[in-house]
Write an enzyme that holds these catalytic residues in place. Structure first.
Site, short mmCIF file in Angstrom:
data_model
loop_
_atom_site.label_atom_id
_atom_site.label_comp_id
_atom_site.label_asym_id
_atom_site.label_seq_id
_atom_site.Cartn_x
_atom_site.Cartn_y
_atom_site.Cartn_z
N TYR A 42 0.83 -1.21 0.00
CA TYR A 42 0.00 0.00 0.00
C TYR A 42 0.87 1.26 0.00
O TYR A 42 0.49 2.30 -0.54
CB TYR A 42 -0.96 -0.02 1.20
CG TYR A 42 -2.17 0.84 1.03
CD1 TYR A 42 -3.06 0.62 -0.03
CD2 TYR A 42 -2.45 1.87 1.91
CE1 TYR A 42 -4.18 1.41 -0.19
CE2 TYR A 42 -3.58 2.66 1.76
CZ TYR A 42 -4.44 2.43 0.71
OH TYR A 42 -5.55 3.22 0.55
N LYS A 63 -3.48 8.53 2.84
CA LYS A 63 -4.71 8.33 3.61
C LYS A 63 -4.58 8.87 5.03
O LYS A 63 -5.55 9.38 5.60
CB LYS A 63 -5.09 6.84 3.62
CG LYS A 63 -5.53 6.29 2.28
CD LYS A 63 -6.79 6.93 1.76
CE LYS A 63 -7.33 6.22 0.53
NZ LYS A 63 -8.53 6.88 -0.02
#
Length: 262
Positions: free
Chosen positions: A156, A163
């Site tokens: 990720y 995020k």
């Protein structure tokens, strides 16, 4: 009469019927909201127009969130039909593919870092800034996050940082806009098989692991997220702002459930 009756809500990020944004739009339509939609480019225009029509909307506007002028133009066009409205759903995130594979330190680049944060985080506050004067008291802004903001998730990488930035954005925006009667929240959804997720290496393995160890023993669906989103954009959640609500079947609260599998 649904609990969003009388609300006008703009939805971004619908790319297919598998999109989380589509699940959100479905739930909001079911609860009586009047919807408008954006699309990034001409490639997506026809598809989004089709989805919008299925959900009772003919308001479909082009918006490239990487460009302030495009955001301003979109809201100017929206203002011609909705001088005032009640919030928007920000379901937008992007990082170059080469940033989402392997060792984070080796993969990350200055340009990739900037792009991920610009598109995935800054665009949320950029949209809020552009439409601030159009928002009714009682409006709600909602964005989509992921557990990678809190924990290091394989592959990720820089999206996790983006995020985390987005979740901080939620808190600062909620604090700044609260006196105007505007609430700001995020949903941290569990892994869902979407077009965006397909760009993450080994995503199928992540899904299988999540399904096996999540307390409810299944992965969440776009309908699960959609129902929660509809609630967070309604007056039923009038006391909730600045929060990151996990809609992940409890995955984020569990530890070592994998031991049960051995």
């Amino acid at each position: 009469m649904g609990f969003l009756s009388g609300k006008r809500i703009l939805v971004t990020g619908v790319a297919s019927k598998l999109s989380i944004a589509y699940g959100i739009a479905q739930a909001m339509h079911r609860e009586g909201a009047e919807l408008a939609f954006t699309y990034q480019n001409d490639k997506l225009k026809g598809r989004v127009e089709e989805f919008a029509a299925q959900l009772g909307s003919d308001i479909v506007l082009q918006c490239d969130v990487a460009e302030d002028a495009s955001i301003d133009t979109m809201f100017a066009e929206l203002g011609k039909v909705w001088p005032k409205f009640d919030g928007f759903v920000h379901s937008i995130g992007f990082a170059p593919g080469d940033q989402l594979d392997g060792d984070y330190v080796n993969a990350v680049t200055r340009e990739g870092f900037k792009i991920a944060h610009d598109i995935s985080s800054y665009s949320f506050v950029a949209m809020a800034k552009a439409c601030r004067s159009m928002l009714n008291p009682g409006s709600a802004l909602l964005t989509l996050s992921y557990l990678g903001a809190e924990r290091a998730i394989p592959n990720y990488n820089v999206m996790g940082l983006a995020k985390a930035s987005l979740e901080a954005n939620v808190r600062y925006m909620a604090n700044a806009m609260g006196p105007e009667g505007v609430r700001v929240n995020a949903i941290s959804a569990g892994p869902i098989r979407t077009l965006a997720a397909s760009g993450i290496k080994d995503f199928r393995k992540m899904l299988a692991h999540c399904e096996a160890v999540t307390p409810i023993r299944r992965t969440v669906t776009i309908e699960d997220v959609g129902n929660s989103a509809a609630f967070l954009c309604s007056d039923l959640s009038a006391g909730i702002s600045g929060e990151v609500v996990h809609v992940d079947g409890g995955f984020s609260i569990a530890a070592m459930n994998e031991l049960e599998l051995k």
